[in-house]
Design a protein around this motif. Structure first.
Motif, PDB file in Angstrom:
ATOM      1  N   ARG A  95       0.893  -1.066   0.089  1.00  0.00           N
ATOM      2  CA  ARG A  95      -0.037  -0.005   0.048  1.00  0.00           C
ATOM      3  C   ARG A  95       0.825   1.104  -0.078  1.00  0.00           C
ATOM      4  O   ARG A  95       0.602   2.318  -0.502  1.00  0.00           O
ATOM      5  N   ARG A  96       2.006   1.018   0.735  1.00  0.00           N
ATOM      6  CA  ARG A  96       2.958   2.286   0.561  1.00  0.00           C
ATOM      7  C   ARG A  96       3.354   2.537  -0.655  1.00  0.00           C
ATOM      8  O   ARG A  96       3.498   3.569  -1.162  1.00  0.00           O
ATOM      9  N   GLY A  97       3.953   1.349  -1.281  1.00  0.00           N
ATOM     10  CA  GLY A  97       4.298   1.532  -2.759  1.00  0.00           C
ATOM     11  C   GLY A  97       3.163   2.180  -3.635  1.00  0.00           C
ATOM     12  O   GLY A  97       3.588   3.191  -4.396  1.00  0.00           O
ATOM     13  N   GLY A  98       2.127   1.627  -3.627  1.00  0.00           N
ATOM     14  CA  GLY A  98       1.028   2.539  -4.266  1.00  0.00           C
ATOM     15  C   GLY A  98       0.676   3.768  -4.038  1.00  0.00           C
ATOM     16  O   GLY A  98       0.291   4.573  -5.101  1.00  0.00           O
ATOM     17  N   LEU A  99       0.864   4.238  -2.897  1.00  0.00           N
ATOM     18  CA  LEU A  99       0.675   5.639  -2.344  1.00  0.00           C
ATOM     19  C   LEU A  99       1.838   6.382  -3.076  1.00  0.00           C
ATOM     20  O   LEU A  99       1.416   7.586  -3.795  1.00  0.00           O
ATOM     21  N   LEU A 100       3.074   5.812  -2.933  1.00  0.00           N
ATOM     22  CA  LEU A 100       4.283   6.736  -3.546  1.00  0.00           C
ATOM     23  C   LEU A 100       4.006   6.687  -5.183  1.00  0.00           C
ATOM     24  O   LEU A 100       4.436   7.858  -5.753  1.00  0.00           O
ATOM     25  N   ASP A 101       3.530   5.510  -5.573  1.00  0.00           N
ATOM     26  CA  ASP A 101       3.446   5.751  -7.109  1.00  0.00           C
ATOM     27  C   ASP A 101       2.373   6.905  -7.388  1.00  0.00           C
ATOM     28  O   ASP A 101       2.559   7.578  -8.507  1.00  0.00           O
ATOM     29  N   LEU A 102       1.354   7.005  -6.744  1.00  0.00           N
ATOM     30  CA  LEU A 102       0.321   7.678  -6.854  1.00  0.00           C
ATOM     31  C   LEU A 102       0.911   9.322  -6.987  1.00  0.00           C
ATOM     32  O   LEU A 102       0.331  10.472  -7.740  1.00  0.00           O
ATOM     33  N   LEU A 103       1.600   9.697  -5.779  1.00  0.00           N
ATOM     34  CA  LEU A 103       2.239  10.684  -5.575  1.00  0.00           C
ATOM     35  C   LEU A 103       3.163  11.262  -6.822  1.00  0.00           C
ATOM     36  O   LEU A 103       3.249  12.504  -7.306  1.00  0.00           O
TER      37      LEU A 103
END
Length: 515
Positions: free
Chosen positions: A5-13
């Protein structure tokens, strides 16, 4: 937070940062490459690994809408720059995820046609048409139909200059434009915010007092936005407040625009509603920028506003166009006096920085006498340029000696007169009498004393003046620009008798004495 989930959030940013960088980029190729990099971060639908019910949560729906809008922006940039190949993979992926999104399908079809794949583009159109009918029971919308029409007319043969006949009617940018970065930035942020939320920006309503620089601002803004409207830019001076001729009717505006969009004059209908319908049809699926300058009222432009998303109207007027904002969905963009710094920049830009720096005190006095009004500064600067041997101190002295008149501003009375003549007779009378008020701000009660009316009546007249000639300030009070006060004084001397002025002064003194 789980690592995935952290990785997905970073990708979104990172996706958002790359998209924002692409929007700011002046180089079209770099912009498209950044868009492509941003879209390559998507590996599938948002929240694909969650339960179907979770995928419909508002936060995930909003992210998907944000992604779709950025795909559309990226495709539009690529199509304008002839770089469709760079975006084709991302477009195909987006369409695969949202097969019923007509806007995305239309852009994929245009990109395929522009790269020489007309047969594939036509086949995709037929697939979309059948799917819309089978799954939703509807026909293709205006944007998809227009795309199909362009294909059939071979208007998008590979880089064949489909936009060669697009109208480009914007007036030249003003050579002495300076400042106003706050207003330009605000307008661009409003449009970007609407795009981010999937809303069309129908219009920007630019209003302000005469001489404040609405038209020059609107023209600069239109030139800055023109790249986002590849199907052309249309311009009309509506002459709502002008001495150059009669007010332009909606019928005349529509006829001019339709012929600019390629329709022969003899083929145009005679009725206004038919002209308006034809204009909306012609604009459907296009991205066109309209600059409607010097508008008198909403009725003048009601039938000319874009009827479908994708196009934008910039409307300037001396009055606050409430109907355009409420009924037309426009964003208000009021234009106030420039800051003192911007006024100095304007004077220096016209006279040369060296001449202003040589007489800084005189320059400040000129700006003060002009009340920071751009038109007054321009008139004074024009005189200084044509008389290079006259010092700024001499010009400032002449302006200061005529403090309560318009001497030295020969063109201002004409500029002010069209706003004055648009007033109702009671408001025009109050405007003249306000020149007798000694303070910089006036209340509704003081205005009522001057006019010899009730406060409610005076308040309604002040409200009318606030849409033309006054500035509303704190506590329900109103303020008049010094040069407009001089104009009001001149009118009062011409139109009101000495007895009327004396009675108004007496009523005001009685009002002050009884407070």
């Amino acid at each position: 937070m789980p690592a995935a989930r952290r990785g997905g959030l970073l990708d979104l940013l990172r996706f958002r940062a790359l998209a924002a960088a692409a929007r700011r980029c002046d180089d079209p190729e770099q912009a498209v490459r950044r868009y492509a990099e941003a879209l390559s971060l998507w590996q599938g639908p948002c929240a694909a690994g969650l339960e179907p019910l979770s995928q419909n949560l508002p936060v995930f729906v909003a992210i998907e809408a944000e992604r779709a809008q950025i795909v559309r922006d990226a495709a539009d940039t690529a199509l304008r720059a002839g770089l469709e190949r760079l975006l084709l993979p991302a477009l195909r992926q987006a369409v695969e995820h949202s097969p019923l999104d007509e806007a995305l399908q239309a852009r994929l079809i245009l990109a395929l046609a522009a790269t020489g794949r007309q047969a594939e583009a036509l086949e995709i159109y037929q697939q979309v048409r059948r799917r819309l009918g089978d799954e939703l029971g509807i026909d293709p919308g205006p944007e998809l139909l227009e795309t199909h029409e362009r294909l059939l007319r071979q208007r998008l043969a590979p880089r064949a200059g489909a936009s060669a006949a697009a109208p480009a009617q914007l007036p030249p940018d003003h050579p002495f434009f300076t400042g106003r970065s706050d207003l330009l930035g605000r307008a661009e942020r409003l449009i970007e915010e609407d795009r981010r939320h999937g809303r069309p920006t129908v219009a920007l309503a630019v209003d302000g007092m005469p001489g404040v620089g609405k038209t020059t601002l609107a023209i600069r803004l239109a030139h800055r936005l023109a790249h986002a409207y590849p199907d052309g830019q249309l311009y009309a001076d509506l002459r709502g407040f002008s001495a150059d001729g009669p007010v332009l009717s909606a019928d005349e505006v529509l006829r001019g625009f339709l012929t600019s969009l390629g329709l022969p004059q003899e083929d145009l209908p005679t009725q206004l509603h038919a002209l308006a319908g034809l204009f909306r049809s012609r604009m459907s699926g296009r991205r066109v920028l309209l600059l409607l300058d010097n508008c008198g009222d909403f009725e003048q432009i009601r039938h000319v506003l874009p009827g479908t998303p994708g196009s934008l109207a910039i409307v300037t007027s001396r009055v606050r166009m409430t109907s355009l904002i409420t009924a037309g969905g426009a964003h208000p963009l009021p234009v106030d006096l420039p800051s003192a710094h911007e006024a100095r920049e304007l004077l220096a830009h016209r006279l040369g920085a060296g001449r202003v720096a040589a007489e800084p005190q005189a320059a400040e006095e000129i700006i003060e006498r002009c009340g920071r009004l751009p038109l007054a500064i321009a008139l004074t600067a024009a005189r200084a340029v044509t008389q290079p041997t006259v010092t700024l101190a001499e010009i400032a002295g002449e302006l200061l000696s005529a403090r309560d008149s318009l001497d030295g501003f020969a063109a201002l009375p004409a500029a002010f007169s069209w706003s004055y003549h648009a007033l109702t007779p009671p408001a025009a009378r109050l405007f003249r009498l306000l020149a007798l008020h000694p303070g910089p701000e006036v209340s509704a009660e003081a205005a009522a004393a001057l006019a010899g009316t009730e406060s409610r009546s005076a308040g309604s007249r002040l409200a009318e003046l606030a849409t033309h000639m006054l500035i509303q300030v704190r506590g329900g009070r109103s303020r008049m620009h010094d040069l407009l006060r001089a104009y009001a004084h001149q009118l009062s001397e011409e139109l009101d008798t000495e007895a009327e002025r004396h009675q108004a002064r007496t009523r005001l003194l009685d009002f002050d004495g009884n407070r």
